[in-house]
Motif scaffolding. Structure first.
Motif, PDB file in Angstrom:
ATOM      1  N   PHE A  51       0.844  -1.188   0.000  1.00 15.21           N
ATOM      2  CA  PHE A  51       0.000   0.000   0.000  1.00 15.21           C
ATOM      3  C   PHE A  51       0.882   1.242   0.000  1.00 15.21           C
ATOM      4  O   PHE A  51       1.929   1.272   0.645  1.00 15.21           O
ATOM      5  N   TRP A  67      -3.483   0.480  -4.702  1.00 18.07           N
ATOM      6  CA  TRP A  67      -4.013   0.587  -3.349  1.00 18.07           C
ATOM      7  C   TRP A  67      -3.225   1.631  -2.572  1.00 18.07           C
ATOM      8  O   TRP A  67      -2.000   1.561  -2.483  1.00 18.07           O
ATOM      9  N   HIS A 103      -8.695   3.058  -3.946  1.00 22.62           N
ATOM     10  CA  HIS A 103      -8.147   2.515  -5.190  1.00 22.62           C
ATOM     11  C   HIS A 103      -8.845   3.181  -6.363  1.00 22.62           C
ATOM     12  O   HIS A 103     -10.072   3.260  -6.400  1.00 22.62           O
TER      13      HIS A 103
END
Length: 381
Positions: A51, A67, A103
């Motif tokens: 992430f 993400w 996202h």
């Protein structure tokens, strides 16, 4: 991992405040009887480094085709590990931490394509987890609003709150987006966290039971003024919710499928391949073949096959479909014209996930060669 960015998408995180937040109830979705086909792409986001941390900038967060995460109610740090853990149940947020996953999509989804985009969507998440999509209005693509799901993504049966307290079906939301020229530009997952002490709810008069269950909404925050922040809006969310059956931890998520992408937040498996025999003759390989057993693939994905030596290889026509546990099995028969003995590697490749496994196979002997019979040929005509 290759990451493509969504152009010029600085999206208003204040939209996540949601004037009214649904208290999730027990899911009424029917269990899946068969393993659905995998989406075009399958990824595992099973560690903090999968992430990208994006701090809030005056209530805004940049959206990209990857993400990202932020923690608007806490002092931001660059470690997602400070806000939750990853394990076999997926990602679980700390009880007191509020954390947001966002996202973007590779290309905006117009209202006319929204139903197809949502058709096979599904979330496996706890009852405290809030999900939805970002949509942008025409002429102001730099600011996004949100449509929240009523109880997670359930394909065409997903219900939504776009504005007001009346749930919309997916078809109705698609019409609304289309009529307003709005486009979906991403989606989100919110783990609201739990305050140390929940305020006592005000006493309400009892109502007689009705045949239809009432959907209760949390009180909306008062009308926002210029000074209202993302934190103010999110603070208004009381997260005293009931647990949903057959889901990860209440503040957790195991998987999220939407559009062409499925994300698993559980540990990525290691693909493996076993052959029925480590050695086989050319005649056997081109007639009865050999059995392969594979594991560690994405549920429902097509698994292709190949044969190679060293860094060189060729695809084979045999394909398999992984079951609900990511396993495959079947028989591979080499093309009838195959005649080369030698040491080879047999490979299985996940078409959606890219998961790869190989095993050595020795092919011995040669293929039978047709021998012409001496004699005189007779031609007529």
């Amino acid at each position: 991992m290759t990451r493509s960015r969504l152009a010029a998408a600085s999206l208003s995180a204040a939209a996540l405040g949601l004037a009214a937040v649904l208290v999730p109830t027990a899911s009424l979705a029917e269990p899946i009887a068969e393993t659905p086909a995998a989406s075009a792409q399958v990824i595992w986001a099973d560690a903090p480094e999968d992430f990208v941390f994006t701090p809030l900038n005056q209530g805004q967060i940049e959206l990209a085709d990857e993400w990202r995460w932020t923690a608007p109610l806490d002092s931001p740090t660059s470690s997602l590990a400070d806000y939750g853990t990853f394990d076999e149940n997926g990602f679980t947020a700390n009880d007191s931490a509020l954390v947001v996953f966002v996202h973007g999509v590779s290309a905006p989804i117009p209202g006319s394509e929204f139903e197809a985009f949502i058709e096979n969507s599904e979330t496996n998440a706890g009852a405290q987890v809030l999900t939805g999509v970002f949509y942008a209005e025409p002429g102001d693509e730099s600011i996004a609003l949100v449509a929240q799901t009523v109880d997670g993504f359930h394909g065409a049966d997903t219900q939504w709150y776009k504005s007001g307290n009346v749930p919309l079906t997916t078809a109705e939301l698609a019409v609304s987006l289309d009529e307003n020229g709005e486009q979906v530009v991403g989606y989100f997952v919110i783990f609201p966290g739990q305050p140390t002490e929940l305020p006592e709810p005000p006493a309400e008069p009892e109502e007689p039971p009705t045949e239809e269950p009432n959907v209760e909404l949390l009180a909306a925050p008062e009308a926002a003024d210029d000074a209202t922040t993302f934190e103010d809006l999110l603070t208004a969310q009381n997260t005293d919710v009931a647990l949903r059956a057959a889901a990860p931890a209440a503040a957790g998520i195991a998987s999220f499928r939407v559009g062409d992408l499925t994300t698993y937040f559980t540990p990525q498996p290691t693909a493996a391949l076993a052959l029925s025999s480590a050695s086989i003759t050319v005649a056997q390989a081109t007639t009865t073949g050999f059995t392969v057993t594979g594991s560690g693939f994405a549920p429902g994905e097509t698994v292709t096959t190949g044969i190679g030596t060293g860094q060189m290889g060729d695809s084979l026509p045999n394909t398999f479909v992984a079951d609900a546990d990511g396993n495959v099995s079947g028989t591979i028969v080499l093309p009838s014209g195959w005649s080369a003995a030698g040491e080879y590697s047999i490979a299985l490749i996940g078409a959606s996930s890219g998961q790869f496994a190989s095993s050595a196979l020795v092919i011995t002997g040669t293929a039978p060669v047709a021998v012409p019979v001496p004699g005189e040929a007779t031609y007529t005509g």
